[in-house]
Every structure is written in C-alpha cells, then in structure tokens.
Design a protein around this motif. Structure first.
Motif, mmCIF file in Angstrom:
data_model
loop_
_atom_site.group_PDB
_atom_site.id
_atom_site.type_symbol
_atom_site.label_atom_id
_atom_site.label_comp_id
_atom_site.label_asym_id
_atom_site.label_seq_id
_atom_site.Cartn_x
_atom_site.Cartn_y
_atom_site.Cartn_z
ATOM 1 N N GLN A 27 0.867 -1.186 0.000
ATOM 2 C CA GLN A 27 0.000 0.000 0.000
ATOM 3 C C GLN A 27 0.899 1.229 0.000
ATOM 4 O O GLN A 27 1.828 1.314 0.825
ATOM 5 N N VAL A 28 0.642 2.152 -0.929
ATOM 6 C CA VAL A 28 1.416 3.393 -0.941
ATOM 7 C C VAL A 28 0.791 4.364 0.057
ATOM 8 O O VAL A 28 -0.381 4.705 -0.046
ATOM 9 N N GLN A 29 1.554 4.732 1.040
ATOM 10 C CA GLN A 29 1.040 5.630 2.082
ATOM 11 C C GLN A 29 1.495 7.058 1.800
ATOM 12 O O GLN A 29 2.551 7.261 1.212
ATOM 13 N N ALA A 30 0.690 8.017 2.264
ATOM 14 C CA ALA A 30 1.058 9.415 2.111
ATOM 15 C C ALA A 30 2.321 9.697 2.912
ATOM 16 O O ALA A 30 2.479 9.200 4.025
ATOM 17 N N LYS A 31 3.192 10.481 2.325
ATOM 18 C CA LYS A 31 4.451 10.798 3.005
ATOM 19 C C LYS A 31 4.338 12.111 3.781
ATOM 20 O O LYS A 31 5.223 12.446 4.561
ATOM 21 N N CYS A 32 3.276 12.863 3.529
ATOM 22 C CA CYS A 32 3.065 14.099 4.274
ATOM 23 C C CYS A 32 1.573 14.250 4.574
ATOM 24 O O CYS A 32 0.757 14.146 3.666
ATOM 25 N N MET B 25 -2.388 13.017 0.245
ATOM 26 C CA MET B 25 -2.478 12.724 -1.186
ATOM 27 C C MET B 25 -1.271 11.881 -1.601
ATOM 28 O O MET B 25 -0.164 12.108 -1.136
ATOM 29 N N THR B 26 -1.495 10.930 -2.465
ATOM 30 C CA THR B 26 -0.421 10.109 -3.018
ATOM 31 C C THR B 26 -0.581 10.045 -4.534
ATOM 32 O O THR B 26 -1.690 10.224 -5.030
#
Lengths: 166, 128
Positions: A27-32, B25-26
């Motif tokens: 799962q790509v998680q938000a980095k900010c 947001m991604t």
C-alpha cells in the motif's frame, strides 16, 4: 505395473500445486499529512483589534505535519492578510502574524525554527529534513483603522497550510 | 524503562494518526503516461480526507513559478466524505507536460460553516 501407474498419477496430481500464486501486497502511504488540530479563534481585547493571543481571549491555530520520509517535503504556512468574511469595513485593516514551531516528536526538529524562511511577509516555509511529527502554531492579529471600533458581527480569516514535495 | 517510553510514544503516535483531521495525497512523485486520447498525457492521484470539517477539495496544476497549467479532470472540485479516499486522473496536453511541476489539492470551505479562523490545507505532489 500398478506401482508405475501410481507414481505417474501422483506426479500428475501434484503438478497443479506448483502453480499456486503467492501475491505480495503493498500500500502506498502518504508521506506528508496535514492535521488541523486546533482552529484559531480571534479574541477582541480592544474595540479595534482582533487577536488570536490567549491573553487577548483568543486561541492560536495549531497544525500538525506528519512526515513519513525525511527530506521529501517542505511546508508553508500563510497567515491571513484579509478576512474571508466580515461585516462591511470602511477603513483599512493592518495585519500581522507569525508561525512558530511548537511541539516536536524528534528533538532535532527544534532547529526548524532557526532555519525557517519568511517570504513574503505572511508566508513562513520550513524544510522538513526529518521524519516525524511537528506542531506549528500560527498567530494572527488584525488592527482596524485609527481609533475606530470594528463593526459588530462575525469575522473569519483563513490560514493556508501547505505540504509541497521537494 | 526507555523501551517502555518508546512503546508508549508509538502507541500514542498511532492513536493520534488514527483520529484527527488530516488531508493526504499520493503519490508524492507522480509520472505522466500516454492516455487513450491523442496528444494527451494522464496521471492517477489518490486523495484521502480525514478532515471532518471539509467535504470538497480543488485540484490544481502549477508550473515552476506557481503559474497555473491547463489541465482536465472528471471534476476539478472533488466531493469527498470524511475518512474516504478518491482516485482521480489529471489530463494534460503532452505539449504542456514540460511545464507541469506540481499537482495540488486544496481544501475548500463553505463560508456559512465558518465560525473561527479557518485552516485550508494544500498538498502538492511534484512531477518526477
């Protein structure tokens, strides 16, 4: 003969098992993430002044920024220089404000305060060089005209909190 | 003792991360690919709304000088519920791709809902 047949049929039966899929999920998680923890409230200590200072009856806005990956983002905070809604004003409003680093989850994040860049005068930018959570406190003051009372009514101003990939 | 404090801080952090009012947001560094329309490129973004005071976000595309770049999307203002995520495509003419630097979403507030100073949140991804 029977033995041979048994071996061949067992080989045939086991072959499909080799084709079982073993998926890897991710799962790509938000980095900010920008967390609006406390909305600011204006106090009205003087007839011509609105101030988020607690001593003036107000509340500073508190915004938390979570950084999952160091050095990927910078954050900017714009304190207001106009009301987004207010009664009709016939004189000018002099605005001031600031953004300062509050609590930090990593001690070294305290250095953000000294390294912050203010440009233009109502925009403060921080380089998020460490992973973790940082709380920012945004204050705002509005002074109306000269010796004039602000008209009665509801006043709203907007703070913009930004997370910008570097 | 030190480990216990660390564990407690982790639990608190996870708790805080689960409840609150966040805008996410991604991906952070999206890539444009050729779309099914001639001379138009597309990238897919995902917006996550954990702000219970916000239901609308506006999509923005900017160049390096924060000048707007023309783009298309199904909706330029996205309606999104609390704790929901929405995927959206951003279409840009291939000839304009060299100008695109940031894709942002900014929260939009209703004037009638505002009773205090309002915090608008904007998250910008950078084209890789």
């Amino acid at each position: 003969m029977l033995k041979k047949l048994a071996v061949i049929s067992s080989l045939i039966l086991t072959t499909p098992a080799l084709a079982v899929n073993s998926p890897i999920n991710g799962q790509v998680q938000a980095k900010c993430s920008i967390w609006t923890e406390t909305q600011g409230v204006y106090g009205n200590p003087l007839p011509n002044k609105l101030d988020t200072l607690p001593a003036s009856g107000g509340t500073h806005a508190s915004i938390r920024v979570d950084i999952a990956q160091a050095n990927f983002y910078k954050t900017s905070f714009t304190h207001p220089i106009s009301f987004s809604s207010s009664p009709t004003l016939s004189d000018t409003v002099v605005w001031s404000g600031s953004t300062v680093v509050g609590q930090v989850s990593v001690t070294e994040m305290s250095a953000y305060e000294a390294a912050k860049v203010i440009s233009p005068s109502n925009v403060t930018t921080f380089d998020m060089t460490l992973a973790g959570s940082t709380w920012f406190t945004v204050s705002s003051t509005a002074l109306y005209g000269y010796n004039k009372s602000l008209p009665a009514g509801s006043y709203v101003a907007q703070i913009v909190a930004e997370c910008i990939a570097k | 003792m030190h480990c216990k404090v660390k564990l407690l801080l982790s639990v608190v952090f996870v708790f805080w991360a689960s409840f609150g009012f966040a805008h996410e947001m991604t991906p952070a560094y999206p890539k444009f690919v050729t779309s099914y329309i001639d001379d138009v490129s597309v990238t897919k973004m995902k917006l996550f709304n954990r702000r219970d005071d916000v239901s609308y976000y506006k999509i923005e595309v900017w160049d390096n000088n924060w000048e707007p770049v023309p783009f298309a999307s199904t909706n330029k203002i996205i309606k999104i519920g609390h704790n929901k995520s929405v995927s959206f495509d951003v279409y840009v003419q291939t000839k304009d791709l060299k100008y695109v630097v940031y894709i942002c979403t900014i929260s939009k507030n209703f004037k009638e809902d505002q009773k205090v100073t309002v915090i608008a949140s904007r998250i910008c991804s950078k084209i890789d």
